[in-house]
Design an enzyme around this catalytic site. Structure first.
Site: not given
Lengths: 377, 649
Positions: B333, B372, B378, B391
């Site tokens: 991420s 996710d 989210h 997210c």
């Protein structure tokens, strides 16, 4: 007045020296030329030994001995010399055989006879004895020698030469043989025989090759092309030519030859001392020495031609020309026009009995020459 | 009878003899003229040739090795210096019995018994009068024990020479590298004259990269040698004029590296496998470059034994491996801020518009669920919140909108997929995939699914820690880009003048609307705020940190399986990643942290970055300072991971 006085005084002094020389049966010009060579030799040797005072003094000591031998031999009446020639030759042969049977090994070759008191190289005697013997044999006989006489003399020469060559000492064998052959030549051996002899030697080369020691063969091979073995047998020749060539006309200066001082030049104080002269004193130094040698040889030949009988003539002539053979073989070897043969530069190279033998031969030469007037009287 | 008739003709004989003598005299003179002619050829015509040979005979060049340049950190502390080392040397001509001497040296432990045959060969192969090193460095204990026995070892001595010394030992080794004995390979590509008297050469790291600066220029001195090659002082009576060309010492180099920060970084990583790169965004200067585990470079300079080397080489944790420059990892991420930048650069998305997140993403016409990390989703997130909460669905979608080639081009501007050009060798390029790349490599076309997972830093994408740090620095500098570098200045050894090297500016990353930078930076700031993924590690900092966590998957989990850290082999656990810069409003330092198989970026990697920020920004170098008390787990427990995607916090 003073001028005349001084002149007459000088003349008196010269006459006194002359009288002394005459009384000692010595030849002034020859002695002077020899002294010049010896002095030059001592000068060079100091540098060539790397300032080794000990060696230099040794040489001086030997020189004194040699000079004593010269003066002593000069006193011997010529007939005695002729009479003892066969005896000397016989003793020489016996000693050579003795060395061959049990001699001490020096420098890789069997040359020395240890008589407890002195170590002694019998082959040196032969340098004197062989020409004296040959001359003794031819003295009574009509010259030019007959073929039979030539063959007898050749045998007289070959026996000791081969014994010496077997030691092995090629250089001395060569000198002894040439001393004898020079007697034959001076006795008038016919040109035809000489031509035949040279041809025979030419034919004998392959045979000689067969009997040569490896080191002797190697020397011949590397003489033909030194670069084939630059660090081995060719090393002597290459380094010696570098030393001479780098000296140039004037040389690098006394004690400043790098080849000699840094020991690139092998046997710098003995067989290769002529290269040291070339490196440090240049072409001029070498030429100077060669001219001195020429004076010695010329004077000796002149004295030989003045000698009164066959024996004296032959011995004197042979000694004079043997001296030349020394000079030529050594300078030729050092400058690379002859193969490397162990022949010292006469009266200059360090050591050996060669110095004594050489001056002794000149003593004999002077005796044979300077007793003339006494004999005549 | 005929012979009896012949009588001696004295006059005839005299004439004959005189003739022969005259002939001999002329021959003598002629032959000696030949000798003089030969001498003339040697001494006059070929004099130059022989003079050269004679000169070559007597003069040798003895190399004079230069002193190696020193290396300083940004505080002026020496981190690589030259110190005297003691070596055991043997001079063959002074040793009565070489094999026996070596055996006895082995018996008292001065040399290895199994080295004796090799050393014997070495001694035999050398020159008799030249000392041969038997052992490069002796400890005080070795010296003491040898001193006791020295009298029994004629010809064996202890000698002093200059050797490289790294006073910080292991610290900074992956930036510094080391010098070691010149090998056969080195000899292939160096100027041997320049290394004639040197024993050591830079092998890796800065020591290798700056070899040309550090080594200096070898000098030489002419020495007079005799026929045996032995050095002599004089020749005959006159001193000889010999030339000496002094060596020129190597230049000193100054690094941006701060060894205090470096120390903190390595302490923080201790016991883990990982890397840290910290860069000043305004210059590209590297303040800390750590890869852990480390090793001691001093072992190499003093002659590492094959046993010691084998231990390092075969260590499962690979201490010799430079993770910071050569380790390639999926960024996870941490790529999301860069993806956001790509979206803004191409203006394909309204950053303020919220997009729905229901916990999974599907491509049109496909039923495959790209999950996710937060199963329930989210809700609805704009770009800032998508970064702050990491997210996945938002970035799946963004990647799909951009398409792989625009993702490729944008990430390439940030420096991915190619070496950053840092001034130390051995860097890897990582992998930045594109349609063309996949066709060329796999002869397969690119699928939309490949793009989707690149959006969250998985798939084919691989980056190095230094690339991540560089990208973080570019974001911190709002698009201005500088090539990362270790060396900031070089001091000329002769003039003593220090030449500062200007930062190497790269093509900046420009957004259509420069104001959009704020959105990405704000999103990264929110990561360290309540509700962000790195709030725990950054709590209590008196400066604001902009950051992004990452947890990169090493191990693929099936569509319906659960990832359970305790059940997965330690080596297959997720890599923890973290990028950050601070202070957020005026960034002074950008950091990338990677911990192999560390688990979660927020809980494992982020605290390491925090300690480095504290050290650099606040001067808190004392690593024993207790870390901020662990906060309540602000991050959710490991979530089931979609295959082949990622879990994230």
């Amino acid at each position: 007045m003073l001028f005349t006085d001084t002149q007459s005084q000088t003349r008196r002094t010269l006459t006194a020296t002359g009288r002394l020389l005459r009384r000692l049966h010595l030849d002034g010009p020859l002695l002077a030329a020899l002294a010049a060579v010896v002095a030059f030799g001592l000068f060079v040797l100091y540098s060539a030994t790397g300032e080794n005072v000990g060696q230099w003094l040794n040489q001086l000591e030997r020189l004194a001995l040699a000079l004593a031998a010269l003066v002593a031999l000069a006193q011997v009446p010529p007939p005695w010399l002729r009479r003892i020639s066969p005896l000397l030759y016989g003793i020489g042969i016996v000693l050579l055989v003795a060395v061959a049977v049990h001699g001490s090994v020096g420098n890789g070759a069997q040359r020395w006879l240890d008589l407890k008191i002195v170590r002694f190289q019998p082959s040196e005697i032969m340098k004197l004895a062989v020409p004296m013997m040959c001359a003794w044999y031819l003295h009574e006989r009509p010259l030019p020698p007959s073929l039979r006489d030539v063959l007898v003399v050749l045998i007289l020469i070959l026996v000791p030469s081969l014994l010496i060559a077997k030691q092995p000492d090629l250089g001395t064998a060569l000198l002894v043989a040439s001393a004898g052959i020079l007697v034959l030549f001076l006795a008038g051996m016919s040109a035809l025989v000489i031509v035949l002899g040279v041809t025979a030697i030419g034919a004998a080369v392959p045979v000689a090759w067969h009997f040569m020691h490896d080191y002797q063969r190697q020397r011949v091979l590397t003489f033909i092309d030194p670069s084939t073995d630059p660090l081995g047998a060719g090393y002597h020749s290459i380094q010696s030519q570098i030393a001479i060539g780098s000296g140039g006309i004037f040389g690098k200066g006394w004690m400043n030859g790098s080849q000699a001082q840094l020991e690139f030049l092998p046997e710098r104080s003995t067989d290769f001392i002529f290269a040291v002269i070339g490196e440090e004193l240049g072409l001029l130094g070498q030429t100077f020495l060669i001219v001195l040698y020429l004076i010695v040889i010329g004077r000796a030949l002149y004295m030989a031609s003045e000698a009164q009988n066959t024996y004296a003539r032959l011995v004197c002539g042979s000694f004079a020309l043997t001296f030349f053979v020394y000079v030529f073989v050594n300078t030729g070897m050092v400058s690379g026009i002859l193969p490397v043969v162990g022949v010292p530069l006469p009266l200059v190279s360090y050591g050996g009995t060669a110095m004594v033998t050489l001056l002794a031969s000149f003593g004999v030469l002077m005796s044979l020459n300077r007793h003339r007037k006494l004999v005549g009287a | 009878m005929r012979r009896a008739v012949r009588i001696k003709d004295h006059w005839g004989e005299q004439r004959l003899f005189t003739g022969r003598t005259l002939f001999a005299g002329i021959a003598t003179a002629l032959l000696l003229m030949v000798v003089i002619g030969r001498l003339f050829v040697l001494q006059v015509m070929r004099h130059e040739y022989y003079a050269d040979l004679s000169q070559g005979n007597r003069v040798r060049l003895e190399p004079l090795p230069p002193d190696r340049g020193l290396i300083y950190d940004s505080n002026g502390t020496v981190i690589a210096e030259n110190t005297p080392a003691y070596q055991l040397e043997l001079t063959p001509e002074q040793v009565p019995d070489v094999p026996d001497t070596l055996q006895r040296l082995a018996a008292i432990g001065m040399i290895d018994a199994d080295q004796v045959p090799a050393l014997t060969r070495l001694v035999r192969g050398g020159r008799k009068f030249e000392a041969i090193p038997l052992r490069l460095s002796l400890s005080d204990a070795d010296m003491a024990s040898f001193s006791v026995h020295q009298y029994t070892f004629p010809g064996v001595e202890i000698q002093t020479r200059l050797a490289r010394w790294y006073p910080f030992g292991n610290e900074g080794v992956h930036a510094l590298g080391y010098v070691a004995a010149i090998s056969e390979d080195d000899l292939q590509h160096i100027d041997r004259d320049q290394y004639a008297g040197s024993a050591l050469i830079g092998k890796i790291g800065l020591e290798s990269a700056y070899e040309a600066q550090l080594h200096g220029t070898a000098g030489h001195r002419q020495v007079l040698v005799n026929a045996q090659g032995r050095r002599v002082e004089r020749l005959g009576t006159t001193p000889v004029h010999l030339e000496t060309l002094p060596p020129r010492a190597g230049n000193d180099i100054f690094l941006g590296l701060d060894m205090r920060v470096q120390h903190v970084a390595e302490e923080a990583l201790a016991g883990k496998r990982g890397a840290v790169v910290a860069i000043q965004p305004e210059t590209g200067d590297i303040v800390a470059l750590a890869s852990v585990p480390t090793y001691d470079p001093n072992k190499f300079t003093r002659g590492i034994s094959s046993r010691e080397y084998a231990v390092l080489r075969d260590d499962i944790d690979r201490p010799l491996f430079n993770r910071a420059l050569r380790g390639t990892y999926p960024p996870g991420s941490t790529i999301k801020p860069m993806m956001a930048l790509a979206g803004l650069e191409y203006a394909v998305i309204d950053p303020n518009a919220s997009r729905p997140c229901h916990g999974y993403y599907t491509l049109p016409g496909s039923t495959h669920h790209y999950r996710d990390w937060k199963k329930e989703g989210h809700g609805s997130v704009d770009m800032r919140h998508a970064i702050a909460t990491s997210c996945d669905v938002y970035f799946y979608g963004l990647a799909e909108i951009l398409g792989i080639d625009r993702v490729h081009d944008s990430l390439a501007t940030l420096g991915f997929g190619k070496a950053t050009g840092v001034d130390v060798g051995g860097e890897r390029a990582g992998l930045l995939p594109s349609q063309a790349w996949k066709m060329q490599t796999y002869k397969q076309q690119w699928y939309p699914g490949d793009t989707v997972i690149v959006g969250i830093g998985q798939g084919y994408l691989l980056v190095t820690p230094i690339q991540l740090a560089h990208a973080a620095a570019v974001i911190a500098a709002r698009g201005r880009s500088f090539q990362p570098r270790l060396v900031t200045a070089i001091r000329d050894a002769v003039t003593g003048r220090v030449a500062k090297l200007p930062p190497v500016a790269e093509t900046p990353l420009e957004l259509k609307d420069p104001g959009m930078w704020d959105i990405v930076v704000q999103g990264m700031e929110m990561v360290t705020e309540a509700g962000g993924t790195a709030v725990a590690a950054t709590r209590g900092a008196p400066y604001r940190i902009a950051a992004k966590t990452g947890t990169a998957q090493v191990f693929s989990i099936g569509q319906n399986e659960k990832y359970n850290a305790s059940q997965v082999s330690e080596r297959l656990r997720d890599h923890a990643l973290f990028i950050a810069f601070a202070p957020a409003d005026a960034p002074k330092l950008a950091i990338a942290v990677l911990v192999e198989n560390g688990g979660h970026g927020g809980s494992v990697a982020a605290p390491i970055a925090r300690r480095i920020f504290d050290a650099y920004l606040l001067g808190k170098y004392d690593v024993d300072t207790p870390a901020p008390p662990p906060a309540l787990p602000a991050t959710p427990p490991p979530a089931p991971a979609p295959s082949p995607a990622v879990t994230e916090h």
